[in-house]
Scaffold this motif. Structure first.
Motif, short mmCIF file in Angstrom:
data_model
loop_
_atom_site.label_atom_id
_atom_site.label_comp_id
_atom_site.label_asym_id
_atom_site.label_seq_id
_atom_site.Cartn_x
_atom_site.Cartn_y
_atom_site.Cartn_z
N ARG A 1 0.83 -1.21 0.00
CA ARG A 1 0.00 0.00 0.00
C ARG A 1 0.86 1.26 0.00
O ARG A 1 0.58 2.22 -0.71
CB ARG A 1 -0.95 -0.02 1.19
CG ARG A 1 -2.07 0.98 1.12
CD ARG A 1 -3.08 0.85 2.24
NE ARG A 1 -2.67 -0.12 3.19
CZ ARG A 1 -3.29 -1.26 3.58
NH1 ARG A 1 -4.31 -1.55 3.23
NH2 ARG A 1 -2.87 -2.12 4.40
N GLN B 1 2.24 1.74 -3.46
CA GLN B 1 1.18 2.12 -4.40
C GLN B 1 0.80 3.59 -4.26
O GLN B 1 0.36 4.21 -5.21
CB GLN B 1 -0.05 1.25 -4.20
CG GLN B 1 0.15 -0.16 -4.70
CD GLN B 1 -1.02 -1.06 -4.37
OE1 GLN B 1 -1.64 -0.95 -3.31
NE2 GLN B 1 -1.31 -1.99 -5.27
N ASN B 2 0.98 4.14 -3.06
CA ASN B 2 0.59 5.53 -2.82
C ASN B 2 1.74 6.52 -2.88
O ASN B 2 1.54 7.70 -2.61
CB ASN B 2 -0.11 5.63 -1.45
CG ASN B 2 -1.44 4.90 -1.45
OD1 ASN B 2 -2.19 4.97 -2.40
ND2 ASN B 2 -1.70 4.16 -0.39
#
Length: 147
Positions: A28, A31-32
């Protein structure tokens, strides 16, 4: 391939591993990340601490190596004493030009580098996970300061 938690879980399960909450959290974070940002293991550790997601540094190192071997992350040598990582996004493939004096890093695209890498991998029977060119040099600003 863009990884989701579900696709990462499926691939890990296929290899006999499981999707732990720590692996999912690390995915995560990558991905960010804003475009062009790279994280070292220590950067990731500090980022997770600031978000109250304490994951041990040893778990981070193991997870980064695993995700790089899977082709999910790109492992980068940016002329420092440690590796950096970024999400491996084949459609946004790029390379790095690094100043060895100030560590300024410029990302650039080159389809010819990717084509040569893909052709070489195919010729030798390899499945291509990543192809990256890293050029080390001295930037114009540092060149002026050397004179």
């Amino acid at each position: 391939m863009t990884y989701t938690a579900a696709s990462l879980k499926a691939e890990l399960n296929e290899r006999g591993w499981r999707l732990t909450p720590q692996r999912e959290e690390i995915l995560r974070v990558f991905q960010n990340l804003p475009a062009g940002e790279h994280l070292s293991a220590e950067d990731l550790y500090n980022h997770l601490l600031s978000r109250n997601s304490p994951i041990s540094l040893s778990t981070i190192y193991r997870t980064l190596k695993l995700m790089a071997r899977m082709g999910l992350l790109r492992e980068l040598d940016l002329a420092e004493d440690h590796k950096h990582y970024e999400l491996n996004q084949p459609l946004k493939h790029h390379h790095h030009l690094i100043c060895v004096s100030c560590n300024k890093t410029i990302e650039f695209k080159s389809d010819s580098v990717l084509k040569i890498g893909a052709k070489t991998a195919e010729k030798e029977g390899y499945h291509l996970l990543d192809c990256q060119l890293t050029i080390h040099g001295v930037c114009p600003t540092c060149q002026r300061s050397l004179v």
